[in-house]
Design a protein around this motif. Structure first.
Motif, PDB file in Angstrom:
ATOM      1  N   CYS A  26      69.976  28.987  72.200  1.00  0.00           N
ATOM      2  CA  CYS A  26      70.651  29.962  71.743  1.00  0.00           C
ATOM      3  C   CYS A  26      72.145  30.079  71.992  1.00  0.00           C
ATOM      4  CB  CYS A  26      69.620  31.164  71.940  1.00  0.00           C
ATOM      5  SG  CYS A  26      70.666  32.757  71.211  1.00  0.00           S
ATOM      6  N   ASN A  27      73.084  29.866  70.970  1.00  0.00           N
ATOM      7  CA  ASN A  27      74.475  30.044  71.032  1.00  0.00           C
ATOM      8  C   ASN A  27      74.588  31.423  71.945  1.00  0.00           C
ATOM      9  OD1 ASN A  27      75.469  27.707  70.722  1.00  0.00           O
ATOM     10  ND2 ASN A  27      75.687  27.901  68.538  1.00  0.00           N
ATOM     11  N   ASP A  28      74.103  32.476  71.403  1.00  0.00           N
ATOM     12  CA  ASP A  28      74.360  33.938  71.635  1.00  0.00           C
ATOM     13  C   ASP A  28      74.186  34.011  73.247  1.00  0.00           C
ATOM     14  OD1 ASP A  28      74.886  34.308  69.216  1.00  0.00           O
ATOM     15  OD2 ASP A  28      73.203  35.593  68.968  1.00  0.00           O
ATOM     16  N   CYS A  29      73.022  33.610  73.856  1.00  0.00           N
ATOM     17  CA  CYS A  29      72.640  33.666  74.958  1.00  0.00           C
ATOM     18  C   CYS A  29      72.975  32.336  76.065  1.00  0.00           C
ATOM     19  CB  CYS A  29      71.151  33.752  75.146  1.00  0.00           C
ATOM     20  SG  CYS A  29      70.358  35.255  74.390  1.00  0.00           S
ATOM     21  N   GLU A 176      67.512  34.197  54.571  1.00  0.00           N
ATOM     22  CA  GLU A 176      67.701  34.933  55.685  1.00  0.00           C
ATOM     23  C   GLU A 176      67.048  34.582  56.954  1.00  0.00           C
ATOM     24  OE1 GLU A 176      69.364  38.986  53.415  1.00  0.00           O
ATOM     25  OE2 GLU A 176      67.496  38.996  54.088  1.00  0.00           O
ATOM     26  N   ILE A 177      67.384  34.616  57.838  1.00  0.00           N
ATOM     27  CA  ILE A 177      66.879  34.158  59.304  1.00  0.00           C
ATOM     28  C   ILE A 177      66.874  35.331  60.401  1.00  0.00           C
ATOM     29  CG2 ILE A 177      67.046  32.456  61.299  1.00  0.00           C
ATOM     30  CD1 ILE A 177      66.580  31.219  58.547  1.00  0.00           C
ATOM     31  N   HIS A 178      65.565  35.768  60.567  1.00  0.00           N
ATOM     32  CA  HIS A 178      65.558  37.052  61.299  1.00  0.00           C
ATOM     33  C   HIS A 178      65.132  36.788  63.037  1.00  0.00           C
ATOM     34  CE1 HIS A 178      65.110  38.577  57.382  1.00  0.00           C
ATOM     35  NE2 HIS A 178      65.369  39.862  57.837  1.00  0.00           N
ATOM     36  N   ASN A 179      65.659  37.294  63.850  1.00  0.00           N
ATOM     37  CA  ASN A 179      64.913  37.180  65.282  1.00  0.00           C
ATOM     38  C   ASN A 179      64.556  38.469  65.895  1.00  0.00           C
ATOM     39  OD1 ASN A 179      67.044  39.048  66.155  1.00  0.00           O
ATOM     40  ND2 ASN A 179      68.465  37.279  67.000  1.00  0.00           N
ATOM     41  N   PHE A 180      64.329  38.681  66.889  1.00  0.00           N
ATOM     42  CA  PHE A 180      63.444  39.720  67.662  1.00  0.00           C
ATOM     43  C   PHE A 180      64.515  40.688  68.367  1.00  0.00           C
ATOM     44  CE2 PHE A 180      60.479  36.193  66.827  1.00  0.00           C
ATOM     45  CZ  PHE A 180      59.452  36.753  66.152  1.00  0.00           C
ATOM     46  N   LYS A 181      65.484  40.706  67.744  1.00  0.00           N
ATOM     47  CA  LYS A 181      66.502  41.684  68.194  1.00  0.00           C
ATOM     48  C   LYS A 181      66.744  42.401  67.047  1.00  0.00           C
ATOM     49  CE  LYS A 181      69.774  40.330  71.132  1.00  0.00           C
ATOM     50  NZ  LYS A 181      70.851  39.463  71.618  1.00  0.00           N
ATOM     51  N   ASN A 182      66.002  42.408  65.987  1.00  0.00           N
ATOM     52  CA  ASN A 182      66.387  43.296  64.851  1.00  0.00           C
ATOM     53  C   ASN A 182      67.737  42.826  64.075  1.00  0.00           C
ATOM     54  OD1 ASN A 182      63.994  45.090  64.729  1.00  0.00           O
ATOM     55  ND2 ASN A 182      65.108  46.122  66.296  1.00  0.00           N
ATOM     56  N   ALA A 190      72.883  30.841  61.648  1.00  0.00           N
ATOM     57  CA  ALA A 190      71.986  30.611  62.555  1.00  0.00           C
ATOM     58  C   ALA A 190      71.647  29.306  63.240  1.00  0.00           C
ATOM     59  CB  ALA A 190      70.353  31.053  61.965  1.00  0.00           C
ATOM     60  N   PHE A 191      72.228  28.366  62.411  1.00  0.00           N
ATOM     61  CA  PHE A 191      72.293  26.924  62.800  1.00  0.00           C
ATOM     62  C   PHE A 191      73.148  26.270  63.766  1.00  0.00           C
ATOM     63  CE2 PHE A 191      72.249  22.155  62.026  1.00  0.00           C
ATOM     64  CZ  PHE A 191      70.961  21.921  61.863  1.00  0.00           C
ATOM     65  N   HIS A 192      72.851  26.238  64.852  1.00  0.00           N
ATOM     66  CA  HIS A 192      73.656  26.302  65.900  1.00  0.00           C
ATOM     67  C   HIS A 192      74.462  24.934  66.168  1.00  0.00           C
ATOM     68  CE1 HIS A 192      72.362  23.558  69.358  1.00  0.00           C
ATOM     69  NE2 HIS A 192      71.157  23.769  68.927  1.00  0.00           N
ATOM     70  N   LEU A 193      74.123  24.183  65.473  1.00  0.00           N
ATOM     71  CA  LEU A 193      74.874  22.529  65.516  1.00  0.00           C
ATOM     72  C   LEU A 193      76.130  22.503  64.672  1.00  0.00           C
ATOM     73  CD1 LEU A 193      71.889  19.811  66.109  1.00  0.00           C
ATOM     74  CD2 LEU A 193      73.116  21.026  67.723  1.00  0.00           C
ATOM     75  N   ILE A 253      67.778  26.308  64.674  1.00  0.00           N
ATOM     76  CA  ILE A 253      67.428  27.459  64.486  1.00  0.00           C
ATOM     77  C   ILE A 253      66.382  28.200  65.355  1.00  0.00           C
ATOM     78  CG2 ILE A 253      68.228  27.182  62.011  1.00  0.00           C
ATOM     79  CD1 ILE A 253      65.301  27.294  60.961  1.00  0.00           C
ATOM     80  N   LEU A 254      65.729  27.523  65.952  1.00  0.00           N
ATOM     81  CA  LEU A 254      64.824  28.048  66.782  1.00  0.00           C
ATOM     82  C   LEU A 254      65.173  29.002  68.010  1.00  0.00           C
ATOM     83  CD1 LEU A 254      61.637  25.677  66.598  1.00  0.00           C
ATOM     84  CD2 LEU A 254      62.100  27.740  65.377  1.00  0.00           C
ATOM     85  N   GLY A 255      66.234  28.503  68.523  1.00  0.00           N
ATOM     86  CA  GLY A 255      66.937  29.302  69.579  1.00  0.00           C
ATOM     87  C   GLY A 255      67.128  30.607  69.146  1.00  0.00           C
ATOM     88  N   TYR A 256      67.876  31.020  68.058  1.00  0.00           N
ATOM     89  CA  TYR A 256      68.412  32.207  67.499  1.00  0.00           C
ATOM     90  C   TYR A 256      67.166  32.935  66.945  1.00  0.00           C
ATOM     91  CZ  TYR A 256      69.748  35.599  64.251  1.00  0.00           C
ATOM     92  OH  TYR A 256      69.833  36.687  63.530  1.00  0.00           O
ATOM     93  N   MET A 257      66.237  32.417  66.397  1.00  0.00           N
ATOM     94  CA  MET A 257      64.920  32.968  66.025  1.00  0.00           C
ATOM     95  C   MET A 257      64.033  33.490  67.034  1.00  0.00           C
ATOM     96  SD  MET A 257      63.684  30.852  62.726  1.00  0.00           S
ATOM     97  CE  MET A 257      62.710  32.357  61.880  1.00  0.00           C
ATOM     98  N   LEU A 258      64.058  32.897  68.294  1.00  0.00           N
ATOM     99  CA  LEU A 258      63.483  33.417  69.629  1.00  0.00           C
ATOM    100  C   LEU A 258      63.988  34.356  70.273  1.00  0.00           C
ATOM    101  CD1 LEU A 258      61.626  29.973  70.495  1.00  0.00           C
ATOM    102  CD2 LEU A 258      60.310  32.085  69.588  1.00  0.00           C
ATOM    103  N   CYS A 259      65.385  34.451  70.000  1.00  0.00           N
ATOM    104  CA  CYS A 259      66.056  35.410  70.877  1.00  0.00           C
ATOM    105  C   CYS A 259      65.463  36.932  70.514  1.00  0.00           C
ATOM    106  CB  CYS A 259      67.291  35.640  70.223  1.00  0.00           C
ATOM    107  SG  CYS A 259      68.630  36.136  71.685  1.00  0.00           S
ATOM    108  N   GLY A 260      64.942  37.329  71.955  1.00  0.00           N
ATOM    109  CA  GLY A 260      64.519  38.861  71.999  1.00  0.00           C
ATOM    110  C   GLY A 260      62.963  38.574  72.084  1.00  0.00           C
TER     111      GLY A 260
END
Length: 266
Positions: A26-29, A176-182, A190-193, A253-260
């Motif tokens: 996850c690029n965010d975290c 549209e890609i959603h995660n668990f932080k709404n 969302a694609f981190h590479l 994309i799973l890193g972003y999707m699993l965030c939260g």
């Protein structure tokens, strides 16, 4: 003997239960988020038993109402098999929810009752493809008439490549890609590479399952994916085998999707 016991040995269960099959950076975290296989494995074996017994994916319907397109026969042709997946979730009241998905499309069918839908609206996707083909096909036909390796031939190849990239970018923009932080993002965001997004990204089981859970405010607990049908040409995937989410299309994309997601069951 239960469906699960009929398809899995004790040793195989122990080996797979704690495997790390769904994860991504996850690029965010700045962290790798993951979800354990755990309790999803048994549900996968029960799904295998249904696929084997009914030989169709609309097995919840009476045989007389079955859609011929949803037979599993196509999985044993030269088209070969596909991945199937189970996501075990919990709703806001603590009830267990079992979601299931198949990768991409099944024999050309996008949406099947009882299975999570794709991340993209099929009608908009098909319309965009058809519109793009109006630009792409004339170039392909023209290239076929040109002297191979001539200057014009190379120029038209380059032009077709640019048109293809433009079509792919428009198709990716439909996701549209959603995660668990709404939160939600485009596929590109969302694609981190920092490289091209492979065709089919977002169409595999894990993204479908996680996106549905996030949209419907379900808490993911466990996920597992298996291959069903004729083995891949390389032999790297065989029927009944469990596999991690693919490195090229899913993990970026799973890193972003699993965030939260917090405190999954081990």
């Amino acid at each position: 003997m239960s469906d699960v016991e009929g398809y899995m040995g004790t040793k195989g269960r122990k080996e797979y239960v704690n495997s790390r099959s769904c994860f991504g950076y996850c690029n965010d975290c700045g962290e790798v988020h993951e979800l354990p296989s755990g309790i999803a494995v048994g549900h996968c074996y029960a799904l295998m038993a249904k696929l084997s017994a009914h030989q169709r994916i609309d097995f919840d319907k009476p045989l007389e109402d079955a859609d011929p397109r949803l037979s599993t026969d196509s999985l044993y042709t030269e088209m070969r098999g596909r991945m199937f997946g189970i996501l075990v979730c919990e709703d806001k009241d603590g009830n267990e929810i079992i979601l299931r998905a198949f990768s991409s499309r099944h024999n050309g069918v996008w949406n099947v009752e009882g299975w999570v839908p794709p991340l993209v609206d099929e009608h908009r996707f098909v319309a965009e493809v058809e519109l793009g083909n109006l630009d792409l096909h004339p170039l392909t036909d023209l290239i076929a008439t040109l002297p191979r390796e001539s200057r014009e031939w190379y120029a038209k190849l380059a032009e077709r490549r640019l048109v293809s990239h433009g079509i792919l970018a428009k198709l990716n923009a439909l996701y549209e890609i959603h995660n668990f932080k709404n939160e939600k993002r485009s596929l590109a965001d969302a694609f981190h590479l920092k490289k091209g997004i492979p065709v089919g990204t977002g169409d595999c089981c894990a993204p479908k399952l996680l996106n549905y859970a996030a949209v419907h405010q379900l808490k993911p607990l466990s996920i597992a994916e298996f291959f069903w049908g004729k083995a891949t040409a390389s032999g790297h995937r065989v029927e009944g085998g469990f596999y991690s989410s693919c490195e090229e299309k899913c993990q970026p994309i799973l890193g972003y999707m699993l965030c939260g997601v917090t405190n999954p069951i081990q």
